[in-house]
Scaffold this active site. Structure first.
Site, mmCIF file in Angstrom:
data_model
loop_
_atom_site.group_PDB
_atom_site.id
_atom_site.type_symbol
_atom_site.label_atom_id
_atom_site.label_comp_id
_atom_site.label_asym_id
_atom_site.label_seq_id
_atom_site.Cartn_x
_atom_site.Cartn_y
_atom_site.Cartn_z
ATOM 1 N N ASN A 9 -7.197 0.779 1.568
ATOM 2 C CA ASN A 9 -6.349 0.954 2.751
ATOM 3 C C ASN A 9 -5.268 1.955 2.380
ATOM 4 O OD1 ASN A 9 -4.633 0.793 4.916
ATOM 5 N ND2 ASN A 9 -3.861 -1.256 4.424
ATOM 6 N N TRP A 10 -5.392 3.153 2.911
ATOM 7 C CA TRP A 10 -4.467 4.217 2.510
ATOM 8 C C TRP A 10 -3.130 4.152 3.256
ATOM 9 C CZ3 TRP A 10 -8.105 9.156 2.096
ATOM 10 C CH2 TRP A 10 -8.936 8.978 0.970
ATOM 11 N N LYS A 11 -3.046 3.298 4.236
ATOM 12 C CA LYS A 11 -1.815 3.170 5.036
ATOM 13 C C LYS A 11 -1.380 4.563 5.531
ATOM 14 C CE LYS A 11 -0.648 -0.763 2.218
ATOM 15 N NZ LYS A 11 0.267 -1.857 2.042
ATOM 16 N N HIS A 97 -3.866 -6.200 10.114
ATOM 17 C CA HIS A 97 -3.140 -6.088 8.841
ATOM 18 C C HIS A 97 -1.730 -6.644 9.020
ATOM 19 C CE1 HIS A 97 -1.126 -4.303 5.365
ATOM 20 N NE2 HIS A 97 -2.324 -4.205 4.825
ATOM 21 N N GLU A 99 1.049 -5.590 8.150
ATOM 22 C CA GLU A 99 2.040 -4.597 8.600
ATOM 23 C C GLU A 99 1.953 -4.393 10.114
ATOM 24 O OE1 GLU A 99 0.945 -1.583 5.752
ATOM 25 O OE2 GLU A 99 1.710 -2.885 4.158
ATOM 26 N N GLU A 169 -4.893 -11.661 2.508
ATOM 27 C CA GLU A 169 -3.823 -10.861 1.925
ATOM 28 C C GLU A 169 -2.506 -11.629 2.017
ATOM 29 O OE1 GLU A 169 -5.005 -6.471 1.903
ATOM 30 O OE2 GLU A 169 -3.941 -6.822 3.764
ATOM 31 N N GLY A 175 1.896 -4.705 -1.798
ATOM 32 C CA GLY A 175 2.805 -3.623 -2.165
ATOM 33 C C GLY A 175 3.984 -4.073 -3.015
ATOM 34 N N SER A 215 -1.808 -6.097 -4.176
ATOM 35 C CA SER A 215 -1.563 -5.534 -5.515
ATOM 36 C C SER A 215 -2.753 -5.672 -6.453
ATOM 37 C CB SER A 215 -0.301 -6.152 -6.134
ATOM 38 O OG SER A 215 0.817 -5.882 -5.313
ATOM 39 N N GLY A 236 -4.479 -1.293 -1.422
ATOM 40 C CA GLY A 236 -3.585 -0.254 -0.925
ATOM 41 C C GLY A 236 -3.287 0.772 -2.004
ATOM 42 N N GLY A 237 -2.155 0.602 -2.680
ATOM 43 C CA GLY A 237 -1.660 1.589 -3.652
ATOM 44 C C GLY A 237 -2.698 2.086 -4.645
HETATM 45 C C1 PEP Z 1 -2.979 -3.555 1.637
HETATM 46 O O1 PEP Z 1 -2.373 -2.649 2.144
HETATM 47 O O2 PEP Z 1 -3.836 -4.122 2.308
HETATM 48 C C2 PEP Z 1 -2.684 -3.915 0.250
HETATM 49 C C3 PEP Z 1 -3.284 -4.946 -0.280
HETATM 50 O O3 PEP Z 1 -1.795 -3.128 -0.422
HETATM 51 P P1 PEP Z 1 -1.474 -3.143 -2.002
HETATM 52 O O4 PEP Z 1 -2.791 -3.147 -2.719
HETATM 53 O O5 PEP Z 1 -0.712 -1.890 -2.243
HETATM 54 O O6 PEP Z 1 -0.701 -4.384 -2.284
#
Ligand code: PEP
Length: 257
Positions: A9-11, A97, A99, A169, A175, A215, A236-237
């Site tokens: 997930n590149w956000k 999600h 967010e 999640e 994040g 994470s 994500g990251g």
């Molecule tokens: C996400 O955005 O779904 C996520 C899990 O981010 P991260 O891996 O950066 O915690």
């Protein structure tokens, strides 16, 4: 046995140019050449065309969107429909999600409409659920997730949900660098699967993939992925750099359950 699925997930990162570069670089890394796992990246809408245009045909990495709207077309400023996403090569859409829930006020009823429409139109939804830190601390995390699952999947039948993907999640782990322990992840994933048995049936609950998100990175992926009910990761990251994404896919390829 469920095939593991690694989804990035590149956000709101990676414009079209960076997206093209990602695909150029990842092509050199011989990632997932045997297709042993499913892999996908979900760039921002503005970069989807750059992703599908630059993705070599033989690269086993699919494309997904980070959001979708359930209407076909019309006066819905800023929204994107399922057919538009499919036209630019999307096979998946992240739905609900945290967010979107927290920053953009998406409710379970709204998310439910998106899931229903995605399943009907064969754009595989990756439905995100998970509790807040306070909810985890107060011990209500199972209740929260149970309600999200039942509300977000309301009105659907077992046959309709068989291709669904769920991502657990925990919001406190997204994040933040803090990860759920493998035990916490497995415990919640098993709970979600049990809920799916109750809502639908055993066969479908066994088929639905439940990804962990929060994470996940190369250093902790194996410990998480080797658990029975952890069927992959929504990342994500650590999915933004080709080498890190490729490493995650390689780790998943090596997991034996
Ligand atoms: C996400 O955005 O779904 C996520 C899990 O981010 P991260 O891996 O950066 O915690």
């Amino acid at each position: 046995m469920r095939k593991l699925f690694i989804a990035g997930n590149w956000k709101m990162n990676m414009g079209p140019k960076e997206t093209s570069n990602f695909f150029k670089e990842i092509t050199q890394l011989n990632v997932n050449s045997a297709g042993k796992v499913d892999a996908a990246v979900c760039p921002p809408h503005i970069s989807l065309l750059a992703a599908s245009g630059n993705k070599p045909k033989n690269l086993n990495v699919s494309i997904g969107s980070q959001n979708v709207y359930y209407e076909e077309n019309g006066a819905f400023t800023g929204e994107v429909s399922i057919s538009m996403l499919k036209e630019v090569g999307c096979e998946y859409a992240i739905v609900g999600h945290s967010e979107r829930r927290q920053l953009f006020g998406e409710s379970d009823a709204f998310i439910n409409r998106k899931v229903i429409k995605c399943l009907a139109e064969k754009l595989t939804p990756i439905l995100c659920v998970g509790e807040l830190l306070d909810e985890r601390k107060s011990g209500t995390h199972f209740d929260v997730v149970k309600l999200q699952i039942s509300d977000d999947l309301k009105g659907l039948t077992a046959a309709q949900v068989s291709n669904l993907v769920i991502a657990y999640e925990p919001v406190w782990a997204i994040g933040t660098g803090e990860t759920a322990s493998p035990e916490q992840a497995q415990e919640m994933h098993a709970f979600i699967r049990k809920e799916l048995v109750g809502l639908f049936n055993n066969d479908v609950a066994k088929k639905i993939r439940i990804l962990y998100g929060g994470s996940m990175k190369p250093s902790n992926a194996q410990e998480l992925l080797k658990n029975e009910d952890v069927d992959g990761g929504l990342i994500g990251g650590a999915s933004l750099k080709p080498d890190s994404f490729a490493e995650l896919v390689n780790i998943a390829e090596g997991v034996v359950k």
